[in-house]
Write a protein that holds these residues in place. Structure first.
Motif, PDB file in Angstrom:
ATOM      1  N   GLY B 316       0.791  -1.219   0.000  1.00 47.25           N
ATOM      2  CA  GLY B 316       0.000   0.000   0.000  1.00 47.25           C
ATOM      3  C   GLY B 316       0.821   1.265   0.000  1.00 47.25           C
ATOM      4  N   THR B 317       0.165   2.341   0.390  1.00 40.37           N
ATOM      5  CA  THR B 317       0.766   3.666   0.287  1.00 40.37           C
ATOM      6  C   THR B 317       0.994   4.267   1.665  1.00 40.37           C
ATOM      7  N   THR B 318       2.168   4.824   1.838  1.00 37.33           N
ATOM      8  CA  THR B 318       2.456   5.560   3.071  1.00 37.33           C
ATOM      9  C   THR B 318       2.628   7.035   2.722  1.00 37.33           C
ATOM     10  N   VAL B 319       2.549   7.872   3.731  1.00 45.05           N
ATOM     11  CA  VAL B 319       2.752   9.306   3.496  1.00 45.05           C
ATOM     12  C   VAL B 319       3.788   9.822   4.493  1.00 45.05           C
ATOM     13  N   SER B 320       4.685  10.678   3.989  1.00 50.18           N
ATOM     14  CA  SER B 320       5.772  11.205   4.823  1.00 50.18           C
ATOM     15  C   SER B 320       5.962  12.684   4.564  1.00 50.18           C
ATOM     16  N   VAL B 321       6.593  13.335   5.519  1.00 53.31           N
ATOM     17  CA  VAL B 321       7.014  14.726   5.328  1.00 53.31           C
ATOM     18  C   VAL B 321       8.445  14.688   4.798  1.00 53.31           C
ATOM     19  N   GLY B 322       8.714  15.459   3.777  1.00 53.67           N
ATOM     20  CA  GLY B 322      10.062  15.501   3.212  1.00 53.67           C
ATOM     21  C   GLY B 322      11.042  16.162   4.172  1.00 53.67           C
ATOM     22  N   GLN B 323      12.154  15.479   4.410  1.00 48.77           N
ATOM     23  CA  GLN B 323      13.159  16.036   5.313  1.00 48.77           C
ATOM     24  C   GLN B 323      13.737  17.336   4.754  1.00 48.77           C
ATOM     25  N   ARG B 324      13.748  17.462   3.425  1.00 46.01           N
ATOM     26  CA  ARG B 324      14.330  18.655   2.807  1.00 46.01           C
ATOM     27  C   ARG B 324      13.291  19.741   2.544  1.00 46.01           C
ATOM     28  N   SER B 325      12.089  19.525   2.989  1.00 46.75           N
ATOM     29  CA  SER B 325      11.047  20.530   2.775  1.00 46.75           C
ATOM     30  C   SER B 325      11.435  21.859   3.422  1.00 46.75           C
ATOM     31  N   GLN B 326      11.191  22.922   2.696  1.00 43.71           N
ATOM     32  CA  GLN B 326      11.455  24.253   3.243  1.00 43.71           C
ATOM     33  C   GLN B 326      10.231  24.767   4.004  1.00 43.71           C
ATOM     34  N   ASN B 327       9.164  23.993   3.983  1.00 45.01           N
ATOM     35  CA  ASN B 327       7.940  24.414   4.644  1.00 45.01           C
ATOM     36  C   ASN B 327       7.356  23.211   5.392  1.00 45.01           C
ATOM     37  N   GLN B 328       8.165  22.684   6.321  1.00 45.95           N
ATOM     38  CA  GLN B 328       7.792  21.429   6.982  1.00 45.95           C
ATOM     39  C   GLN B 328       6.521  21.547   7.811  1.00 45.95           C
ATOM     40  N   ASP B 329       6.280  22.707   8.406  1.00 48.61           N
ATOM     41  CA  ASP B 329       5.084  22.850   9.245  1.00 48.61           C
ATOM     42  C   ASP B 329       3.816  22.666   8.407  1.00 48.61           C
ATOM     43  N   ALA B 330       3.816  23.319   7.249  1.00 49.67           N
ATOM     44  CA  ALA B 330       2.641  23.182   6.375  1.00 49.67           C
ATOM     45  C   ALA B 330       2.538  21.758   5.840  1.00 49.67           C
ATOM     46  N   ALA B 331       3.711  21.173   5.530  1.00 51.60           N
ATOM     47  CA  ALA B 331       3.705  19.792   5.038  1.00 51.60           C
ATOM     48  C   ALA B 331       3.164  18.855   6.122  1.00 51.60           C
ATOM     49  N   ALA B 332       3.596  19.064   7.350  1.00 54.42           N
ATOM     50  CA  ALA B 332       3.122  18.234   8.466  1.00 54.42           C
ATOM     51  C   ALA B 332       1.616  18.404   8.647  1.00 54.42           C
ATOM     52  N   ALA B 333       1.145  19.637   8.476  1.00 53.88           N
ATOM     53  CA  ALA B 333      -0.296  19.890   8.612  1.00 53.88           C
ATOM     54  C   ALA B 333      -1.075  19.136   7.538  1.00 53.88           C
ATOM     55  N   LEU B 334      -0.508  19.084   6.326  1.00 53.86           N
ATOM     56  CA  LEU B 334      -1.201  18.361   5.253  1.00 53.86           C
ATOM     57  C   LEU B 334      -1.227  16.851   5.542  1.00 53.86           C
ATOM     58  N   VAL B 335      -0.125  16.335   6.082  1.00 56.70           N
ATOM     59  CA  VAL B 335      -0.106  14.911   6.445  1.00 56.70           C
ATOM     60  C   VAL B 335      -1.168  14.633   7.510  1.00 56.70           C
ATOM     61  N   GLN B 336      -1.262  15.525   8.483  1.00 59.61           N
ATOM     62  CA  GLN B 336      -2.294  15.366   9.524  1.00 59.61           C
ATOM     63  C   GLN B 336      -3.690  15.386   8.903  1.00 59.61           C
ATOM     64  N   HIS B 337      -3.854  16.274   7.938  1.00 57.07           N
ATOM     65  CA  HIS B 337      -5.150  16.374   7.246  1.00 57.07           C
ATOM     66  C   HIS B 337      -5.476  15.054   6.537  1.00 57.07           C
ATOM     67  N   PHE B 338      -4.460  14.487   5.836  1.00 57.70           N
ATOM     68  CA  PHE B 338      -4.687  13.214   5.141  1.00 57.70           C
ATOM     69  C   PHE B 338      -5.051  12.098   6.118  1.00 57.70           C
ATOM     70  N   MET B 339      -4.523  12.168   7.337  1.00 61.58           N
ATOM     71  CA  MET B 339      -4.756  11.099   8.318  1.00 61.58           C
ATOM     72  C   MET B 339      -6.060  11.290   9.099  1.00 61.58           C
ATOM     73  N   ASP B 340      -6.750  12.377   8.828  1.00 66.17           N
ATOM     74  CA  ASP B 340      -8.040  12.592   9.473  1.00 66.17           C
ATOM     75  C   ASP B 340      -8.997  11.457   9.043  1.00 66.17           C
ATOM     76  N   PRO B 341      -9.767  10.890   9.980  1.00 62.51           N
ATOM     77  CA  PRO B 341     -10.643   9.756   9.610  1.00 62.51           C
ATOM     78  C   PRO B 341     -11.533  10.033   8.400  1.00 62.51           C
ATOM     79  N   ALA B 342     -12.051  11.257   8.310  1.00 61.53           N
ATOM     80  CA  ALA B 342     -12.928  11.562   7.167  1.00 61.53           C
ATOM     81  C   ALA B 342     -12.131  11.527   5.859  1.00 61.53           C
ATOM     82  N   MET B 343     -10.879  12.015   5.907  1.00 64.34           N
ATOM     83  CA  MET B 343     -10.042  12.006   4.694  1.00 64.34           C
ATOM     84  C   MET B 343      -9.605  10.574   4.352  1.00 64.34           C
ATOM     85  N   LEU B 344      -9.311   9.786   5.389  1.00 60.05           N
ATOM     86  CA  LEU B 344      -8.947   8.381   5.125  1.00 60.05           C
ATOM     87  C   LEU B 344     -10.095   7.661   4.424  1.00 60.05           C
ATOM     88  N   ALA B 345     -11.289   7.953   4.876  1.00 60.67           N
ATOM     89  CA  ALA B 345     -12.466   7.327   4.244  1.00 60.67           C
ATOM     90  C   ALA B 345     -12.606   7.803   2.807  1.00 60.67           C
TER      91      ALA B 345
END
Lengths: 313, 431
Positions: B316-345
């Motif tokens: 399957g598919t995993t999701v990660s924050v890029g270590q080299r991201s220049q905008n890690q906070d926003a990237a982390a927020a998007l990962v959190q958004h993807f992991m929201d139960p409604a988004m997972l569904a």
């Protein structure tokens, strides 16, 4: 023994100092020659020369893209000589070339000779033979995937089923997979070779055939004693380009078999791809590329010797 | 005019310059050394982030776009761009983007890829309290760790178990699915004949089928720290021999592999059972809709050997924050958004995959998907997975030919396991 045309005691003209003309029509021609050749030379330098230099430099390093390359001397080259899969890939390329190229060249020549005659519908036949060459290899591979399909729905197995054979696992059997790939390369390779032979046949002097008719030569004698020798430059060109193309085969393998089963159809370019993009070992992949380049240079040299190409080829 | 010497000097200098440029972006480390911050305030998030995904192709893309639109509505100062690439091109995309110095802020990848990319500094570390707070089953999270920390999260699983043709079972008087691998082998042999092969084991992926069996016999690919191969030990030998015995008896046919886009032997009624991935549902729906009807096929987990529990294979598919991201906070927020139960569904409904948790809002696509429903009931058994070592990417591609050579009779079991160990030791030695 051939006598020498000059004897050591023969008077020799005093050497004259090299005389360089810096003006006049020849100098202008040379300048124009340089100007016209410059774009091609620049292109070759930038897009071929520099990448080769860079690839060679990277081949001396351990490089995984992420971290800086670390010089490791000739370790990658030593490793290549220990890499049985790489040499299996080389062997597969040699087999594909050794079997596929002579057959496709022979068939191309036969088609060219036949389709060089004033036959009804020869234009259609020429297009039919040439069509596989201009079809994208990805599309070709997809079609052959269906033809070789292991189930009874595959074309080849359907046909074989009619005569009570199979179904045969063309692409999953270690013994059948390579011949199956070779068949596709032959089928795809005939078109371009035929086109080159057709063009070369236009340049064969008809008087040679007329003279041989007077001497009573039959078709086979004319074919082997006039057509084949007169097509030698074309044969050399086809052989060299086919060898290079063969050792650069990638997309067909990528789609048909991914080098499998058990590396039975792995080829050098696919091995380089695996090393670089699947294993992230770009230093080693660069060394493999340099070895491939050297192999192609050697093959070209030997092709020239075998076919007997001349400077004008 | 350039002399030959100066021309060569210039060429050499350009080559070295290009090499340096190629490596310029490759000096190791990213923008953060510790775990990314998953708690940034919405008001603090701004800028543009990119998502690299091998999923959400075709019709599923609309689902991803909708999920991202919802994120941007909640985070109006952040814009998201999507870079889509085929699964088989993901490696190339990652390596060329790293070489070019432009790596996505949010990266979707495959199960098994986490340790190699975490070790190379491509995936950023995720905070343990956040990951464990999501409440995913431990079995599902095994492939998200490297060196004791989390670097990815499963968002869309592709799980594997066995499906069987109920009519063929009934015709042979088989009333219960097998409880052990020995029973499974016996049933496969009993069902073989009259143009039918008992078990289609190898259609989905030969390497992954072997790994699935390795886990069923209680084995693992590597030691817990990923630095010692264990695949060549006794469970590996038993898994290999189990397949070979079935090939010998005819219960498994090595050559029974469906071409891409073709119906599988099970779908055609030429195999009584199939080790199948949940992704098959889409093919069933389009090619063989009768198989998607309730009760049309039976399902059971691959039983364990030697008294082990049944086990599901986890892809399957995993999701990660890029270590080299220049905008890690926003990237982390998007990962959190993807992991929201409604988004997972929503995401899994679009993909036809299995959410990593059953704790999601109900969607018809997921609840009507019988393969997903079965997998969701057994998430705690999804402990068989690829990876487990930072050297996995080097091993992965070369493991398959070794297994193929054995299954096609070109190498014996002992040689095969020895080659696996040599391959793994060699790759691990370069870490």
């Amino acid at each position: 023994m051939t006598a020498s045309t000059t004897s050591p005691s023969a008077p020799v003209a005093a050497p004259t100092a090299p005389h360089r003309r810096r003006s006049g029509p020849r100098a202008a021609e040379a300048r124009w020659g340089l100007i016209l050749a410059a774009p091609a030379a620049l292109h070759t330098l930038i897009w071929i020369g520099i990448p080769i230099v860079v690839a060679f430099l990277l081949s001396l390093t351990a490089y995984d893209v992420v971290t800086r390359p670390e010089f490791n001397g000739g370790a990658n080259y030593v490793r290549i000589f220990q890499d049985s899969i790489f040499w299996k890939a080389v062997l597969n390329n040699v087999i594909i070339a050794g079997v596929g190229i002579p057959i496709s060249m022979f068939l191309a020549l036969v088609f060219a000779v036949i389709l060089n005659r004033a036959l009804p519908g020869r234009g259609v036949f020429r297009v039919m033979v040439f069509l596989p060459h201009i079809t994208a290899t990805v599309a070709v591979a997809m079609i052959w995937l269906w033809i070789y399909s292991p189930s009874s729905s595959g074309l080849m197995n359907t046909v074989l089923g009619v005569i009570g054979i199979g179904p045969l696992p063309f692409l999953t059997s270690p013994t059948l997979a390579l011949p199956a790939v070779i068949l596709v390369t032959i089928w795809q390779g005939i078109g371009l070779k035929m086109l080159i032979y057709l063009a070369a046949l236009q340049g064969v002097n008809e008087e040679l055939y007329e003279a041989s008719d007077i001497d009573g030569a039959n078709f086979v004698q004319k074919f082997f004693h006039i057509t084949v020798p007169m097509l030698r430059p074309a044969t050399f060109f086809i052989l060299v380009t086919a060898l290079i193309a063969n050792f650069q085969t990638f997309d067909l393998i990528y789609i048909l078999t991914e080098g499998g089963p058990a590396n039975a159809t792995n080829v050098v370019t696919y091995r380089i791809y695996q090393t670089a993009f699947q294993e992230f070992r770009f230093g080693l992949a660069s060394a493999q590329s340099i070895i491939l380049l050297l192999m192609l240079i050697v093959l070209t040299f030997f092709s020239r010797r075998i076919v007997g190409g001349t400077d004008g080829d | 005019m350039l002399s030959r010497r100066s021309l060569l000097t210039a060429a050499g200098a350009s080559g070295i310059g290009l090499t340096a440029a190629a490596c310029g972006s490759s000096d190791g480390g990213g923008t953060a050394d510790g775990p990314v911050d998953m708690g940034a305030e919405v008001s603090a998030l701004s800028g543009e982030i990119s998502v690299l995904t091998p999923d959400f192709t075709g019709d599923a893309r609309a689902g991803l776009d909708d999920m991202i639109d919802q994120f941007m509505e909640n985070n109006p100062d952040v814009s998201v761009t999507v870079d889509q690439v085929a699964w088989d091109k993901l490696n190339e995309k990652l390596s060329t983007s790293i070489a070019g110095g432009v790596v996505a802020d949010v990266i979707m990848a495959g199960v098994g890829w986490t340790p190699p990319f975490a070790e190379k500094g491509i995936f950023a570390q995720l905070p343990t309290d956040y990951v464990e707070g999501i409440g995913l089953d431990e079995a599902i999270l095994t492939s998200s760790t490297f060196d004791g920390s989390y670097y990815s999260l499963p968002i869309a699983m592709d799980l594997r178990f066995v499906v069987y043709n109920k009519e063929m079972f009934e015709a042979k008087g088989i009333t219960e699915p097998p409880a052990t691998l020995e029973e499974l082998a016996q049933i496969a042999n009993d069902l073989t004949g009259d143009g039918v092969v008992g078990l289609d084991l190898l259609t989905t992926n030969i390497r992954q089928a072997w790994i699935h069996l390795l886990y069923a016999f209680g084995g693992t690919l590597f030691s817990e720290d990923g630095m010692t191969p264990t695949m060549h030990e006794e469970p590996g030998a038993k898994a290999t021999q189990w397949i070979l015995d079935l090939i010998d008896s005819g219960g498994v046919d090595y050559n029974m592999q469906a071409a891409e886009g073709q119906p599988t032997p099970f779908m055609r009624g030429e195999a009584a059972m199939q080790l199948l991935s949940t992704a098959a549902w889409n093919d069933w729906s389009t090619m063989m809709p009768e198989l998607t009807e309730d009760g049309a096929v039976g399902m059971f987990l691959l039983p364990g050997g030697d008294g082990n529990d049944p086990v599901m294979f986890q892809g399957g598919t995993t999701v990660s924050v890029g270590q080299r991201s220049q905008n890690q906070d926003a990237a982390a927020a998007l990962v959190q958004h993807f992991m929201d139960p409604a988004m997972l569904a929503q995401g899994n409904a679009a993909l036809g995959k299995v959410p990593p948790t059953a704790d999601i809002p109900e969607t018809p696509e997921i609840s009507e998907n019988l393969l997903t429903s079965f997998a969701l009931e057994h998430l705690d058994k999804a402990g068989a997975a690829e990876g487990g070592s930072a050297a996995w990417m080097e091993i992965r591609g070369n493991l398959q030919p070794i297994i193929e050579a054995c299954l096609t009779g070109q190498a014996d079991v002992e040689t095969t396991l020895s080659e696996m160990k040599t391959l793994s030791d060699d790759a691990i030695s370069r870490i």
